[in-house]
Design a protein around this motif. Sequence first.
Motif, mmCIF file in Angstrom:
data_model
loop_
_atom_site.group_PDB
_atom_site.id
_atom_site.type_symbol
_atom_site.label_atom_id
_atom_site.label_comp_id
_atom_site.label_asym_id
_atom_site.label_seq_id
_atom_site.Cartn_x
_atom_site.Cartn_y
_atom_site.Cartn_z
ATOM 1 N N ILE A 1 -31.460 21.982 -77.076
ATOM 2 C CA ILE A 1 -31.356 23.380 -77.508
ATOM 3 C C ILE A 1 -32.256 24.276 -76.665
ATOM 4 C CG2 ILE A 1 -31.943 24.956 -79.398
ATOM 5 C CD1 ILE A 1 -30.849 22.888 -81.325
ATOM 6 N N ARG A 2 -33.446 23.779 -76.329
ATOM 7 C CA ARG A 2 -34.355 24.573 -75.486
ATOM 8 C C ARG A 2 -33.791 24.749 -74.083
ATOM 9 N NH1 ARG A 2 -38.610 21.546 -77.961
ATOM 10 N NH2 ARG A 2 -38.768 20.240 -76.090
ATOM 11 N N GLY A 3 -33.096 23.730 -73.588
ATOM 12 C CA GLY A 3 -32.547 23.812 -72.241
ATOM 13 C C GLY A 3 -31.256 24.602 -72.163
ATOM 14 N N CYS A 4 -30.456 24.549 -73.223
ATOM 15 C CA CYS A 4 -29.201 25.295 -73.284
ATOM 16 C C CYS A 4 -29.346 26.384 -74.348
ATOM 17 C CB CYS A 4 -28.037 24.384 -73.678
ATOM 18 S SG CYS A 4 -27.689 23.045 -72.537
ATOM 19 N N PRO A 5 -28.981 27.605 -74.035
ATOM 20 C CA PRO A 5 -29.095 28.671 -75.037
ATOM 21 C C PRO A 5 -28.016 28.581 -76.112
ATOM 22 C CG PRO A 5 -28.200 29.539 -72.994
ATOM 23 C CD PRO A 5 -28.559 28.108 -72.717
ATOM 24 N N LEU A 6 -28.090 27.522 -76.916
ATOM 25 C CA LEU A 6 -27.157 27.338 -78.023
ATOM 26 C C LEU A 6 -27.587 28.186 -79.204
ATOM 27 C CD1 LEU A 6 -26.974 23.432 -77.870
ATOM 28 C CD2 LEU A 6 -25.221 25.004 -77.038
ATOM 29 N N ASP A 7 -26.624 28.633 -80.000
ATOM 30 C CA ASP A 7 -26.975 29.352 -81.225
ATOM 31 C C ASP A 7 -26.567 28.603 -82.482
ATOM 32 O OD1 ASP A 7 -24.142 29.970 -81.517
ATOM 33 O OD2 ASP A 7 -24.471 31.563 -80.066
ATOM 34 N N THR A 8 -25.814 27.490 -82.312
ATOM 35 C CA THR A 8 -25.347 26.731 -83.468
ATOM 36 C C THR A 8 -25.428 25.240 -83.179
ATOM 37 O OG1 THR A 8 -23.825 28.514 -84.079
ATOM 38 C CG2 THR A 8 -23.427 26.368 -85.072
ATOM 39 N N LEU A 9 -25.847 24.485 -84.175
ATOM 40 C CA LEU A 9 -25.941 23.030 -84.115
ATOM 41 C C LEU A 9 -24.911 22.442 -85.071
ATOM 42 C CD1 LEU A 9 -27.277 20.218 -83.685
ATOM 43 C CD2 LEU A 9 -28.993 20.905 -85.389
ATOM 44 N N GLN A 10 -24.051 21.574 -84.547
ATOM 45 C CA GLN A 10 -23.062 20.879 -85.382
ATOM 46 C C GLN A 10 -23.413 19.396 -85.427
ATOM 47 O OE1 GLN A 10 -18.888 21.921 -84.822
ATOM 48 N NE2 GLN A 10 -18.320 19.767 -85.012
ATOM 49 N N LEU A 11 -23.767 18.910 -86.618
ATOM 50 C CA LEU A 11 -24.130 17.508 -86.820
ATOM 51 C C LEU A 11 -22.883 16.737 -87.225
ATOM 52 C CD1 LEU A 11 -27.420 18.154 -88.810
ATOM 53 C CD2 LEU A 11 -27.230 17.447 -86.413
ATOM 54 N N HIS A 12 -22.487 15.773 -86.394
ATOM 55 C CA HIS A 12 -21.211 15.101 -86.611
ATOM 56 C C HIS A 12 -21.370 13.617 -86.948
ATOM 57 C CE1 HIS A 12 -17.107 16.770 -86.076
ATOM 58 N NE2 HIS A 12 -16.769 15.504 -86.220
#
Length: 227
Positions: A72-83
């Motif tokens: 997440i720190r390396g990629c500017p993601l705004d949402t986490l999907q736990l699968h």
Amino acid sequence: MPRIKICGIRTFEEARWAVEAGADALGFIFVPYSKRYIKPETAREIILRLPPWIGKVGVFAQESPKNVSQIIRGCPLDTLQLHGNEDPRLYHHLPVIKIKALSLPPVPDSASDADPTSQSFLAQFRGLPPASLHGILLDSALQGMAGGTGAPLPWHTPEFQDLLRRVKNLGYPLILAGGLSPDNVLEAIRLTQPYGVDVSSGVERDGRKNREKIQHFISRIRKEPPL
């Protein structure tokens, strides 16, 4: 009208097709054994070229909170999907939206305690701290695969409708996945009334994203909203 996520993006060209067609969010799969896996550095290059207001979703399965945090720190993601079978509480400190996926068999068995339709399974989502979960995604599990199977969920059956009611009663926005395609998405929306829809294999041809299928999928929803 439901929000639309195109998942399993692996190239900037695919991302551009989805954005130009009107997608609200793009999904990047960081599950090494997935055929749609993307390296974090490649995802970062794509994300940094996206226009504003496009959701960036990182999909993980059985990944430690430490490793997820690093990506997440390396990629500017705004949402986490736990699968996977993760406990959402372990990821509550991460500064992103959290979605938990439930992978269901094509024919749910409400009598089984091991099945996601059981009350004991759904009980884990009650009473979570506010920052732990923001949405629940229903996907189809088939032959050991927990997503991207292309197998539709049995939206019309009484068993699935009962599960749908119980999931919605948890109070989280519902996102529908599992075998969606341009041909069936309107029926799926009509039967489930989700907050959002999530498609991957249904907009692919020969295992790769297809521009025409992406356009068709999104235009069906935008131009022909179900009654």
